[in-house]
Design an enzyme around this catalytic site. Sequence first.
Site, PDB file in Angstrom:
ATOM      1  N   GLU A  40       0.792  -1.268   0.067  1.00 58.28           N
ATOM      2  CA  GLU A  40      -0.076   0.140   0.000  1.00 58.28           C
ATOM      3  C   GLU A  40       0.810   1.326  -0.226  1.00 58.28           C
ATOM      4  O   GLU A  40       1.604   1.551   0.904  1.00 58.28           O
ATOM      5  CB  GLU A  40      -0.660   0.042   1.340  1.00 58.28           C
ATOM      6  CG  GLU A  40      -1.671  -1.103   1.843  1.00 58.28           C
ATOM      7  CD  GLU A  40      -3.015  -0.997   0.816  1.00 58.28           C
ATOM      8  OE1 GLU A  40      -3.329  -0.127   0.243  1.00 58.28           O
ATOM      9  OE2 GLU A  40      -3.607  -2.108   0.926  1.00 58.28           O
TER      10      GLU A  40
ATOM     11  N   CYS B  18      -2.717   8.770   3.149  1.00 61.47           N
ATOM     12  CA  CYS B  18      -2.329   8.226   1.884  1.00 61.47           C
ATOM     13  C   CYS B  18      -3.606   8.661   0.850  1.00 61.47           C
ATOM     14  O   CYS B  18      -3.508   9.041  -0.273  1.00 61.47           O
ATOM     15  CB  CYS B  18      -1.894   6.963   1.733  1.00 61.47           C
ATOM     16  SG  CYS B  18      -2.968   5.760   2.545  1.00 61.47           S
TER      17      CYS B  18
ATOM     18  N   GLU C 219      -6.356  -5.178   0.335  1.00 58.02           N
ATOM     19  CA  GLU C 219      -6.731  -5.781   1.551  1.00 58.02           C
ATOM     20  C   GLU C 219      -8.192  -5.361   1.915  1.00 58.02           C
ATOM     21  O   GLU C 219      -8.706  -4.505   1.273  1.00 58.02           O
ATOM     22  CB  GLU C 219      -5.747  -5.376   2.854  1.00 58.02           C
ATOM     23  CG  GLU C 219      -4.216  -5.965   2.518  1.00 58.02           C
ATOM     24  CD  GLU C 219      -3.351  -5.570   3.343  1.00 58.02           C
ATOM     25  OE1 GLU C 219      -3.777  -5.281   4.680  1.00 58.02           O
ATOM     26  OE2 GLU C 219      -2.104  -5.764   3.055  1.00 58.02           O
TER      27      GLU C 219
HETATM   28  O1  TXE Z   1       8.110   6.198   4.751  1.00 53.82           O
HETATM   29  P1  TXE Z   1       8.864   4.843   4.478  1.00 53.82           P
HETATM   30  P2  TXE Z   1       8.639   7.262   5.574  1.00 53.82           P
HETATM   31  C1  TXE Z   1       5.199   8.311   1.854  1.00 53.82           C
HETATM   32  C2  TXE Z   1       5.266   9.947   1.984  1.00 53.82           C
HETATM   33  C3  TXE Z   1       6.219  10.186   2.888  1.00 53.82           C
HETATM   34  C4  TXE Z   1       7.181   9.221   2.292  1.00 53.82           C
HETATM   35  C5  TXE Z   1       8.241   8.806   3.215  1.00 53.82           C
HETATM   36  O2  TXE Z   1       5.299  10.625   0.811  1.00 53.82           O
HETATM   37  O3  TXE Z   1       6.802  11.530   2.876  1.00 53.82           O
HETATM   38  O4  TXE Z   1       6.700   8.054   1.970  1.00 53.82           O
HETATM   39  O5  TXE Z   1       8.018   8.591   4.480  1.00 53.82           O
HETATM   40  C6  TXE Z   1      10.037   1.008   6.735  1.00 53.82           C
HETATM   41  N1  TXE Z   1      12.797  -2.107   4.209  1.00 53.82           N
HETATM   42  N2  TXE Z   1       4.430   7.763   2.825  1.00 53.82           N
HETATM   43  O6  TXE Z   1      10.015   7.757   5.157  1.00 53.82           O
HETATM   44  O7  TXE Z   1      10.479   5.104   4.521  1.00 53.82           O
HETATM   45  C7  TXE Z   1       9.933   2.400   7.840  1.00 53.82           C
HETATM   46  O8  TXE Z   1      10.913   2.017   8.913  1.00 53.82           O
HETATM   47  C8  TXE Z   1      11.742  -2.322   4.849  1.00 53.82           C
HETATM   48  C9  TXE Z   1       3.011   7.180   2.192  1.00 53.82           C
HETATM   49  O9  TXE Z   1       8.472   7.179   6.836  1.00 53.82           O
HETATM   50  O10 TXE Z   1       8.501   4.236   3.221  1.00 53.82           O
HETATM   51  C10 TXE Z   1       8.478   2.291   8.189  1.00 53.82           C
HETATM   52  O11 TXE Z   1       8.249   1.182   9.208  1.00 53.82           O
HETATM   53  N3  TXE Z   1      11.154  -1.409   5.695  1.00 53.82           N
HETATM   54  C11 TXE Z   1       2.443   6.355   3.252  1.00 53.82           C
HETATM   55  C12 TXE Z   1       7.792   1.967   6.840  1.00 53.82           C
HETATM   56  O12 TXE Z   1       8.859   1.371   5.856  1.00 53.82           O
HETATM   57  C13 TXE Z   1      11.731  -0.092   5.641  1.00 53.82           C
HETATM   58  C14 TXE Z   1       2.734   6.621   4.746  1.00 53.82           C
HETATM   59  C15 TXE Z   1       7.398   3.215   5.965  1.00 53.82           C
HETATM   60  O13 TXE Z   1       8.612   3.859   5.800  1.00 53.82           O
HETATM   61  C16 TXE Z   1      12.901   0.120   4.526  1.00 53.82           C
HETATM   62  C17 TXE Z   1       3.950   7.141   5.066  1.00 53.82           C
HETATM   63  C18 TXE Z   1      13.507  -0.713   4.058  1.00 53.82           C
HETATM   64  N4  TXE Z   1      14.539  -0.821   3.311  1.00 53.82           N
HETATM   65  C19 TXE Z   1       4.708   7.681   4.066  1.00 53.82           C
HETATM   66  N5  TXE Z   1      12.909   1.347   4.740  1.00 53.82           N
HETATM   67  C20 TXE Z   1       1.022   5.834   2.872  1.00 53.82           C
HETATM   68  N6  TXE Z   1       0.855   5.265   1.735  1.00 53.82           N
HETATM   69  O14 TXE Z   1       0.172   5.964   3.781  1.00 53.82           O
HETATM   70  C21 TXE Z   1      11.828   1.914   5.555  1.00 53.82           C
HETATM   71  N7  TXE Z   1      11.011   1.131   5.773  1.00 53.82           N
END
Ligand code: TXE
Length: 491
Positions: free
Chosen positions: A259, A293, A472
Site C-alpha cells: 500500500e 495516503c 486488503e
Molecule cells: O516512509 P517509509 P517514510 C510516503 C510519504 C512520505 C514518504 C516517506 O510521501 O513522505 O512516504 O515516508 C520502513 N525495508 N508515505 O520515510 O520510509 C520504515 O521504517 C523495509 C506514504 O516514513 O516508506 C517504516 O516502518 N522497511 C504512506 C515503513 O517502512 C523499510 C505513509 C514506511 O516508511 C525500509 C507514510 C526498508 N528498506 C509515508 N525502509 C502511506 N501510503 O500511507 C523503511 N522501511
Amino acid sequence: VRELGLLEHASEGQVLNYIGGEFVPAQAGRWLEDLDPARNRRIASIPRSESSDVDDAANAASEARRGAWGQSGVGERADLLEAVADKIEARLDDFARLESLDTGKPFALARSVDIPRAVANFRFFAGAVRHQSTGCHSMANALNYTVRKPVGTFGLITPWNLPLYLLSWKTAPALAMGNCVVAKPSELTPLTASALAEVFSEIGAPAGCFNLVHGLGAEVGQAIVEHEDITGISFTGGTETGKRVAATAAPMFKKLSLELGGKNPSIVFADCDLEKTVEGVVRAAFANQGQVCLCGSRILVERSIYDQFSAAFVERVRELRPGDPQQGDTNFGALISLGHRDKVEGYAKLAAEEGGEILCGGKRPELSGDLAEGAFFEPTVVAGLAPSSRCSTEEIFGPVVTLHPFDTEAEALEIANGVRYGLAASVWTNDLTRAHRVSEAIESGMVWVNTWLLRDLRVPFGGMKDSGVGREGGRHSLEFFSETRNICIQL
Ligand code: TXE
C-alpha cells in the site's frame, strides 16, 4: 512517557521489543530516540534492533506455529481478537494520548478516529473469520473442496501517519487466519505498537504469535523482508521504499501486499451541493495535516464555479489553526517531524517558483512557548499551477494542496489520470449518470462520490499504478493472509 506512566513495561522510558511473549531490549543494546514532533523533545527510547533480533522474533513465531497457536481453531482466534479489542477500548485515553504524543496529531482526532478504528479492525476480523466459508465444486465423478491454511509468519511493516490503525488492519486478519506476526512500526511512531504488545501480554496470548521489533527501516525492516522464515510481507509506506521491498521479496516468492503513496484528485462539478462539497473537500485535503495516503491534494473544479468554490474553500481552510495537539479544541496538529516539515515547506516554496499563487498558508505558524520548536506548517492552498507541475504531480504528504480549473469532463479525467499514482479519488456531483461514468474512468483503486474516507471494512482497499499491488479489506484480507488450496476427491 515515563512521567505519564502510559506504558507499564517502559518504567524507565525505555520501550522494549516484544519477542516470544517477553519484553526485551535489542541484543546489541543500542537505542534510538523517539520525539514528540509538536515540541521536538524526547519522549522515549526504543531499541535499535538488527537482524539478530529479527532471527529471535522469527524463531519465536515458528515455535508458536509448531505449538498451541498452530493448533488453534477459528473460534479461539476470534475470541483472542475480541479480547484485544476490549482491552484497547478500556484504555482508549492512554492509547490516544500515546498516538497524539508520537505523531503530533490532535488528541481529539486520535481518540475519536484512530483508536476506535483500531478497535473496530480487531472486532471486524473476529467476525469475518467466524463467518467465512470456502467453496466446493462437484463434478460427476469427483468433488473439489477448498481450504484456507495459514501462510506462516507475516512481516508487517507500517508507517507513521496512522500507526495503530494500520498495524491493527494487518495484525487482525493475519492472526485470524492462524499466522504469526513479526511487526515493525515506523521508528518515528513506536508507542501504540508497544501498548498493543502489552495488551497481547495481558490477555495471555500464546507466546510468539505476535512479535514486535523496533528500529530503523533500512536495518530491521530490511532484515524482516529478507528473512527466509518470514513467508509474507504486508507493507504500507512510501513508493520508493515499496520498490525496495518488492525487489527483495519478489524473488523469494513471498506473498506481498504493498500500500503505497497517492496524489489523489478531488473532482468538483458545477452541479454539486457547494456547501457540503467545500466541507468534504477541506476534510479530504487536510485530515491529519494532509498526511493520509488517501488525502485529496489535487482539487479540480469546473470553471463556471471555480472562483466561488475557491473563495469558500480558502475561507474554510483559514479556520484550521495549528495548535497544541494535546488541547481538546485543537483542529490542526503538528507534522511528523522537523525533517518532514522542511520537505513540505520546500514544496510550498517550489510552488511559488513554479508560478503558483499561494492563496493561504505557505509558512510556519507563529506559536509560543515550547510549541515554537515544533514541526508545524500552516494549511496551504496554491492556485495557478499547471497540472503537470512538480507540486501538482509529486506526493507532498502534507498540508499543501493545488487548485485547478477544468472546462469539460474529458479534461478533468485527463488531469486526474495524468499522474503516476492511482490510489483514491473523490467526485462531487448531483448527476448520478456522470458520477458512475467518471468514477469508472478514473484510474484509482477507490473512488468516493459526494464523500471521502467513508469506510466499510468489507470493501477492497488498495491502489493501482505506483500506488501499490494487491487489495486488503474483508475477504481480500482473509485471502491474502492465507494459502488457498484445493483438494479433489475421485468418487
Ligand atoms: O516512509 P517509509 P517514510 C510516503 C510519504 C512520505 C514518504 C516517506 O510521501 O513522505 O512516504 O515516508 C520502513 N525495508 N508515505 O520515510 O520510509 C520504515 O521504517 C523495509 C506514504 O516514513 O516508506 C517504516 O516502518 N522497511 C504512506 C515503513 O517502512 C523499510 C505513509 C514506511 O516508511 C525500509 C507514510 C526498508 N528498506 C509515508 N525502509 C502511506 N501510503 O500511507 C523503511 N522501511
